[in-house]
Design a protein around this motif. Structure first.
Motif, PDB file in Angstrom:
ATOM      1  N   UNK A 162      -9.422  -5.523  -2.783  1.00 42.34           N
ATOM      2  CA  UNK A 162      -9.988  -6.405  -3.877  1.00 42.34           C
ATOM      3  C   UNK A 162     -11.217  -6.032  -4.388  1.00 42.34           C
ATOM      4  N   UNK A 163     -12.019  -5.734  -3.133  1.00 41.83           N
ATOM      5  CA  UNK A 163     -13.398  -5.603  -3.345  1.00 41.83           C
ATOM      6  C   UNK A 163     -13.576  -4.015  -3.838  1.00 41.83           C
ATOM      7  N   UNK A 164     -12.999  -3.153  -3.398  1.00 37.24           N
ATOM      8  CA  UNK A 164     -13.230  -1.683  -3.676  1.00 37.24           C
ATOM      9  C   UNK A 164     -12.316  -1.137  -4.599  1.00 37.24           C
ATOM     10  N   UNK A 165     -11.227  -1.669  -4.614  1.00 38.27           N
ATOM     11  CA  UNK A 165     -10.005  -0.842  -5.323  1.00 38.27           C
ATOM     12  C   UNK A 165      -9.600   0.402  -4.672  1.00 38.27           C
ATOM     13  N   UNK A 166      -9.804   0.289  -3.330  1.00 39.42           N
ATOM     14  CA  UNK A 166      -9.520   1.502  -2.588  1.00 39.42           C
ATOM     15  C   UNK A 166      -8.419   1.166  -1.457  1.00 39.42           C
ATOM     16  N   UNK A 167      -7.512   1.957  -0.982  1.00 36.45           N
ATOM     17  CA  UNK A 167      -6.698   1.909   0.059  1.00 36.45           C
ATOM     18  C   UNK A 167      -6.202   3.170   0.552  1.00 36.45           C
ATOM     19  N   UNK A 168      -5.442   2.973   1.921  1.00 34.30           N
ATOM     20  CA  UNK A 168      -4.699   4.334   2.410  1.00 34.30           C
ATOM     21  C   UNK A 168      -3.487   3.755   2.596  1.00 34.30           C
ATOM     22  N   UNK A 169      -2.253   4.625   2.104  1.00 34.44           N
ATOM     23  CA  UNK A 169      -1.006   4.372   2.480  1.00 34.44           C
ATOM     24  C   UNK A 169      -0.946   4.347   4.076  1.00 34.44           C
ATOM     25  N   UNK A 170       0.289   3.600   4.446  1.00 37.00           N
ATOM     26  CA  UNK A 170       0.498   3.348   5.880  1.00 37.00           C
ATOM     27  C   UNK A 170       0.979   4.914   6.441  1.00 37.00           C
ATOM     28  N   UNK A 171       0.047   5.278   7.431  1.00 35.64           N
ATOM     29  CA  UNK A 171       0.395   6.693   8.178  1.00 35.64           C
ATOM     30  C   UNK A 171      -0.510   7.945   7.204  1.00 35.64           C
ATOM     31  N   UNK A 224       0.871  -1.186  -0.081  1.00 33.04           N
ATOM     32  CA  UNK A 224      -0.089  -0.018   0.083  1.00 33.04           C
ATOM     33  C   UNK A 224       0.757   1.127   0.218  1.00 33.04           C
ATOM     34  N   UNK A 225       2.046   1.283   0.263  1.00 34.36           N
ATOM     35  CA  UNK A 225       3.052   2.284   0.285  1.00 34.36           C
ATOM     36  C   UNK A 225       2.967   3.066   1.686  1.00 34.36           C
ATOM     37  N   UNK A 226       3.631   3.913   2.045  1.00 37.26           N
ATOM     38  CA  UNK A 226       3.643   4.778   3.218  1.00 37.26           C
ATOM     39  C   UNK A 226       4.062   6.074   3.026  1.00 37.26           C
TER      40      UNK A 226
END
Length: 528
Positions: free
Chosen positions: A325-334, A279-281
């Motif tokens: 996988x469901x939404x195609x969305x995420x937040x980077x760490x921090x 997810x990156x940071x």
């Protein structure tokens, strides 16, 4: 000098100084325009606009020499799009424009309508006005084009205007050379990129995956069908069966082939590092996060992400992966900002996910999200008929790597086909590499294979001699004149299941004769 003559001289001097001032301002602005962009057409049009607004030079025209065609082509016109005039061309020496190119000298016409060589193909110029054209040069080379414009009526300083236009042409020539150099380099890079893409697609296409068995033909058909769509794929199979090759084939035969293909082995990292890797940071998210970093999902945006060993991730991380996988969305760490990506996911595992779902070790919802299109890679022991082709393919690959000719004999192939290959194709590849190292003359035969350490006694594979067709290890013709005596005796022993009496009958020998040859030819008997 009379007062009237003095006034005239003063007026001319004032006019010359005003012209010089406007030309200096125009030169400064032209140099700024030329350093702004590498879009040559747009830049040349802006230069002509500056000449009109600042330099008192109207109806500007730039013609550049097409080296392939040997003609002057319209590249830019002031206040007009050059595209409608692209069919208007000039040969060197043709008309006013062609004459300026061939003579490599400026040409000042006090009244353009008086010049018989004026062709007026563009129907833009006022025949009553002066006309100035200058060659566009790059250093001492031949001119590469022509810059032309019309000064205002009654201009008594045509020589100064021509000199000014030459300065602009010199600046323009450098810009044209830079733009063409960059374009040539970009074209070379595009050609290299396209060449590499073709090579990558060839390397990771179906031709690089060896398989004639029915189980592999089913895999190929599944890959061909699923590659067309963005469906999530789960590749199942034992370690070493070639799951990553299948993932490569899916990506490079899909509409996403030109987009990134990013890989990650999930078993190689603990949860905290795996989250940052995927997810990156943000900068300062944890100790050592000295800068912002994109994760694999962002890197693969528009392309494909291959998650190997997906069965190794912990239940805690499975929940985080499920959301992406469901939404195609995420937040980077921090970070708090939600990122949305378009990524096709291909996962692979050698674990029994169904059993882990039953035991609660693997989330059921994630399992169904991943298992949209399952592809099962057969173990090598399930497709023994592919071993000869695989071995020959690997030997040819090693031959290119080592820079020497390598060959594998049928007797060596028959030994390979009597082994279980618990490590599958990866173990076969290692065995071939060891054999290539051990053979001094480039011929990998049965004895060289025995030196690699294969434990045939522990194999559960049927040890009776296989009868294969196609490109497999053929049953040996014992009367083949190309076989030396040692190969012929070994082939007969293998065909007879290493029973000396049977081998003797196949060779029309007595048991005593074959025993003597086994001893003198230093053939090691195998016990089963």
């Amino acid at each position: 000098m009379s007062p009237h003559s003095s006034d005239v001289a003063t007026a001319e001097e004032a006019s010359r100084l005003a012209l010089l001032e406007s030309q200096l301002a125009a030169l400064f602005e032209v140099s700024s325009v030329l350093s702004r962009s590498l879009n040559l057409r747009q830049t040349l049009r802006e230069v002509l606009s500056v000449l009109s607004e600042r330099g008192r030079m109207h109806h500007g025209l730039v013609c550049l020499l097409d080296e392939d065609r040997g003609e002057l082509m319209i590249s830019a016109l002031h206040d007009k799009d050059a595209e409608p005039f692209e069919k208007v061309t000039y040969q060197p020496g043709e008309g006013v424009i062609g004459h300026i190119l061939s003579s490599n000298e400026p040409w000042i016409l006090p009244r353009i309508g008086d010049e018989p060589r004026f062709l007026d193909r563009l129907n833009l110029y006022n025949s009553e006005l002066p006309f100035i054209g200058v060659p566009i040069r790059v250093g001492e080379e031949h001119p590469i084009g022509v810059l032309a414009a019309q000064p205002p009526p009654g201009d008594a300083l045509l020589g100064h205007q021509a000199r000014f236009l030459e300065m602009v042409a010199n600046l323009t020539g450098q810009a044209v050379r830079l733009a063409r150099t960059v374009e040539a380099e970009q074209q070379a890079l595009r050609e290299e990129r396209d060449k590499l893409r073709r090579e990558v697609k060839g390397t990771h296409g179906f031709d690089s995956i060896i398989g004639r068995a029915s189980s592999m033909r089913l895999v190929f058909e599944q890959v061909r069908q699923v590659a067309k769509w963005n469906t999530t794929v789960l590749i199942r199979g034992e370690s070493g069966t070639g799951k990553e090759l299948i993932a490569n084939a899916i990506h490079y035969n899909s509409p996403r082939a030109r987009a990134p293909f990013v890989k990650l082995n999930c078993a190689a990292l603990p949860d905290n590092l795996l989250e940052s890797e995927l997810f990156g940071h943000e900068k300062g998210a944890f100790t050592g996060a000295i800068s912002q970093r994109k994760g694999r999902f962002e890197q693969a945006d528009g392309g494909t992400l291959f998650l190997d060993e997906i069965g190794e991730i912990t239940p805690a991380f499975q929940a985080k992966l499920l959301r992406v996988l469901q939404e195609g969305e995420f937040e980077r760490v921090g970070g708090g900002r939600t990122h949305k990506v378009d990524v096709r996911v291909i996962a692979a595992t050698n674990r029994d996910l169904e059993a882990e779902v039953q035991s609660g070790e693997f989330r059921e919802d994630l399992y169904y999200r991943l298992n949209v299109m399952p592809i099962r890679m057969p173990a090598l022991r399930e497709r023994m008929e592919d071993i000869p082709d695989l071995a020959r393919f690997l030997v040819n690959k090693l031959s290119r790597t080592q820079g020497r000719d390598l060959q594998i004999t049928d007797s060596a192939l028959r030994v390979l086909m009597r082994y279980d290959w618990p490590g599958n194709v990866r173990e076969l590849e290692n065995c071939m590499e060891r054999a290539a190292v051990m053979c001094e003359n480039g011929l990998i035969d049965r004895d060289v294979i025995n030196l690699t350490g294969l434990d045939l006694s522990a194999s559960s594979t049927d040890l009776s001699p296989p009868a294969t067709g196609g490109n497999g290890a053929q049953p040996v013709d014992l009367n083949d004149p190309n076989l030396d005596e040692r190969e012929r005796v070994i082939a007969a022993l293998e065909e007879a299941g290493w029973v000396q009496a049977k081998a003797a009958r196949l060779l029309n020998m007595t048991p005593r004769q074959i025993a003597y040859r086994i001893q003198t030819l230093n053939i090691k008997m195998r016990q089963f």
